[in-house]
Design a protein around this motif. Structure first.
Motif, PDB file in Angstrom:
ATOM      1  N   THR A 148     -59.414 -13.353   6.235  1.00 49.97           N
ATOM      2  CA  THR A 148     -59.009 -12.517   6.999  1.00 49.97           C
ATOM      3  C   THR A 148     -59.364 -11.561   7.486  1.00 49.97           C
ATOM      4  N   LYS A 206     -68.885 -14.992   6.868  1.00 49.19           N
ATOM      5  CA  LYS A 206     -68.247 -14.539   5.890  1.00 49.19           C
ATOM      6  C   LYS A 206     -68.367 -14.633   4.285  1.00 49.19           C
ATOM      7  N   GLU A 240     -57.890 -17.933   8.249  1.00 48.56           N
ATOM      8  CA  GLU A 240     -56.705 -17.392   9.872  1.00 48.56           C
ATOM      9  C   GLU A 240     -57.933 -17.987  11.068  1.00 48.56           C
ATOM     10  N   ASP A 241     -58.714 -17.469  11.467  1.00 45.86           N
ATOM     11  CA  ASP A 241     -59.786 -17.710  11.496  1.00 45.86           C
ATOM     12  C   ASP A 241     -60.981 -18.961  11.959  1.00 45.86           C
ATOM     13  N   HIS A 242     -60.649 -20.047  11.247  1.00 48.50           N
ATOM     14  CA  HIS A 242     -60.777 -21.341  11.259  1.00 48.50           C
ATOM     15  C   HIS A 242     -62.158 -21.461  10.974  1.00 48.50           C
TER      16      HIS A 242
END
Ligand code: 6R9
Length: 647
Positions: free
Chosen positions: A4, A433, A508-510
């Motif tokens: 993240t 990302k 954590e952001d899937h």
């Protein structure tokens, strides 16, 4: 590594405003998955409409677009000509020695029709198999399309494979026709190719029984001793070229097998992955349009893969051509005659969408950015990556140096077995990302689960499964139903999920991070660590061009991490000092438990011809064993160099 904290790249407003995709298509697909796929199938021309979208009653054998009939080559060629786009260039072909050939859609139709007429004239019928063992010449694509036109199931065998590999594939598929060239260019030099076919097919008692004809395209014209078997061998120019250029196509069932493509499994025997017509073409066509944001008549697409791999099938032949795209097809290696080759091609043809493998990106990094910087690459507006996890360093470099600091990157996860892209950002919609394939495409469902099939939490590693059927899914392994069930459907048999063989995790952001094959996930003192993650950390060091990591048996920790690294051009190997720095790098980037036990600086890494690092062989070296099967290696001699450098 806490993903993240990784900088995310949201789509620019400018790109989003013109993108083919929007956020709403995820909702549409979620609301009614099958209806969504039926809608995508309408991208194609059907001679007979389908009555059902999916029949999954005999799982894991799927039927998509049941009752529908279509002709794949009509969808890739004829319909564009009929729509008045015949003068559009389909293929800008670039030969390795510098010769070029442009083929418009009208010309492609002429060539495909002639080849289809010839195939018919020698008695081939729908359902027969044809082996294609050719370098990247236009006739290779023409042959594939001509097979598709007649319902002949093609089996493309990479022209870098040995005669033994060709023979086992010809035998397994019982191919009646083999199409090849007299020779092929390899790093600027002509090398014989038909000779391999002769060797493969054998003579007398040993002759391949199924093969009736060998069709030969003249390419290098350099082999004065070319062997010729009268009655079996024919030249393309004497046969195909003499045919009528009119061919009336027939439609085939949606489930008709379009092609076989052999891929290696855990046992030595390659598996013939079977793909369908309607479902396959629907998904490659859909993904090409949305993932590559393709604009008909404007974009120039270039996929650097060879037709010998699935990426070449789906994004060099069926995806682009079903969308009426203009694409570059390049015959040779990236450094022939020198390292500028790819960038010269981008510049010359104004390539807008450029799709390659991370290994090539890292090679470009190794050569240095002054090479791409010597060219005008401003036409590039979208970049794609495929084949292995892309390390964030390479991702950033790709975007910065090739994509002018703004081109979105689509990191596309899929497999020979999935037929088409499954997990990828949608450009203009998904924030990306570096290193993450982000999420399943609309219409695709994937999950990450533990051994028991329970979903894992954020940050935990698990197995990547596909929990719903998809149109381009493999329909089986040629002639081996049991192996099909065993390989893909037995691990989560209870749930009926497809096991992809890859490890993955959500952050954590899937966002979904593919970590590589599960056989590449190491277990060190009970901690699961991905080889890809350690490699990425190593490549994050400014002196490292490329890294390969394996888990070697270790008496105390279960597995120990062993790394092999190649240094960048001009970087000095300072011995222990460098090794200490690299271990520290990994410790900081991931965790002290991920610190390699051993780091070897080597001149080369062993790679398959498709660019995948052969970790299995590195493991053999690290564990002091005899080397396993090295037949798919590009250059088996790299091991001498690795062994001599190994600490
Ligand atoms: C298309 C292709 C499939 C295997 C697959 C996975 C790896 C492919 C990836 C990726 C991480 C990506 N793989 N794309 N891993 N990120 N974007 O390469 O097919 O040759 O059958 O290989 O490649 O491990 O399971 P194939």
């Amino acid at each position: 590594m806490s993903s993240t904290t990784v900088q995310a790249f949201p789509p620019s407003e400018e790109f989003a405003a013109q993108a083919n995709a929007n956020a709403e298509i995820y909702d549409r697909a979620d609301a009614d998955r099958l209806e969504f796929w039926a809608e995508q199938a309408r991208r194609l021309d059907w001679a007979t409409d389908f009555t059902d979208t999916l029949d999954w009653s005999n799982a894991p054998f799927a039927k998509w677009f049941v009752g529908g009939k279509l002709n794949v080559s009509v969808n890739c060629v004829d319909r564009h000509v009929a729509a008045g786009k015949g003068d559009r260039v389909a293929i800008h072909w670039v030969g390795e020695p510098g010769d070029t050939r442009d083929l418009t859609y009208s010309q492609l139709l002429t060539e495909v029709s002639k080849a289809a007429n010839y195939f018919t004239s020698i008695g081939l019928q729908a359902g027969d198999r044809v082996a294609i063992y050719m370098p990247m010449v236009p006739e290779a694509l023409i042959s594939m399309l001509a097979c598709a036109r007649l319902g002949l199931t093609h089996s493309v065998v990479f022209a870098g494979f040995s005669s033994g590999a060709l023979r086992s594939r010809v035998d397994d598929a019982e191919a009646k026709l083999v199409i090849t060239t007299d020779g092929q260019y390899r790093r600027g030099e002509p090398a014989p190719l038909k000779t391999n076919v002769d060797e493969a097919l054998g003579t007398g008692d040993d002759a391949a029984k199924s093969v009736e004809k060998v069709l030969v395209v003249r390419r290098t014209n350099h082999d004065p001793d070319l062997n010729w078997v009268e009655g079996r061998d024919v030249w393309w120019e004497d046969t195909v070229d003499q045919q009528s250029d009119v061919h009336e196509p027939e439609a085939f069932d949606s489930e008709h097998p379009l092609f076989l493509l052999y891929t290696s499994g855990t046992t030595g025997k390659p598996k013939g992955i079977v793909h369908s017509s309607g479902g396959y073409l629907t998904q490659v066509s859909y993904t090409f349009h949305y993932v590559f944001d393709h604009k008909e008549g404007r974009d120039v697409f270039w996929c650097g893969a060879d037709i010998g791999w699935v990426t070449g099938h789906s994004y060099l032949v069926y995806g682009p051509l079903s969308n009426g795209a203009t694409e570059v097809v390049y015959e040779g290696t990236p450094n022939s005659p020198n390292e500028h080759r790819h960038f010269e091609i981008i510049e010359k043809y104004g390539v807008t969408i450029y799709y390659i493998a991370p290994t090539l990106i890292r090679t470009f990094m190794k050569w240095g950015q002054q090479i791409p910087e010597a060219h005008d690459l401003s036409s590039v507006r979208l970049l794609g990556s495929v084949g292995e996890p892309i390390n964030p360093e390479a991702w950033r470099w790709f975007r910065e140096v090739i994509g002018g600091g703004k081109a979105p990157i689509v990191d596309t996860w899929w497999q020979t077995e999935t037929g088409a892209i499954m997990i990828s950002p949608l450009p203009g919609v998904t924030a990306t990302k570096p290193g993450s394939a982000m999420k399943p495409l609309p219409g695709i469902s994937a999950n990450i689960v533990d051994d028991q099939g329970n979903p894992v939490g954020a940050g935990e590693q698990g197995y990547l499964v596909l929990d719903q059927p998809w149109p381009a899914m493999l329909r089986g392994i040629w002639g081996d139903e049991e192996r099909f069930r065993d390989t893909y459907w037995s691990r989560f048999a209870e749930q009926g999920w497809y096991f992809a063989g890859d490890g993955a995790r959500y952050d954590e952001d899937h966002a979904l991070w593919v970590l590589g094959r599960v056989d590449d996930v190491m277990n060190v003192s009970g901690h699961r660590i991905s080889t890809a993650e350690v490699e990425s950390a190593l490549v994050g060091h400014s002196g490292v061009a490329e890294a390969a990591v394996i888990g070697a048996a270790d008496e105390t920790t279960g597995q120990g991490i062993v790394a092999f690294v190649i240094l960048r051009e001009g970087v000095e190997n300072t011995g222990d000092e460098l090794i200490a720095e690299l271990r520290m790098q990994v410790s900081v980037e991931i965790s002290p438990i991920a610190k390699p036990r051993e780091i070897n600086v080597v001149p080369e890494l062993p790679k398959t011809r498709s660019g995948k690092i052969m970790r299995r062989l590195l493991k053999d070296v690290a564990e002091g064993r005899e080397l396993g099967d090295t037949s798919t290696l590009v250059d088996p001699s790299v091991f001498e160099a690795i062994r001599s450098k190994k600490s």
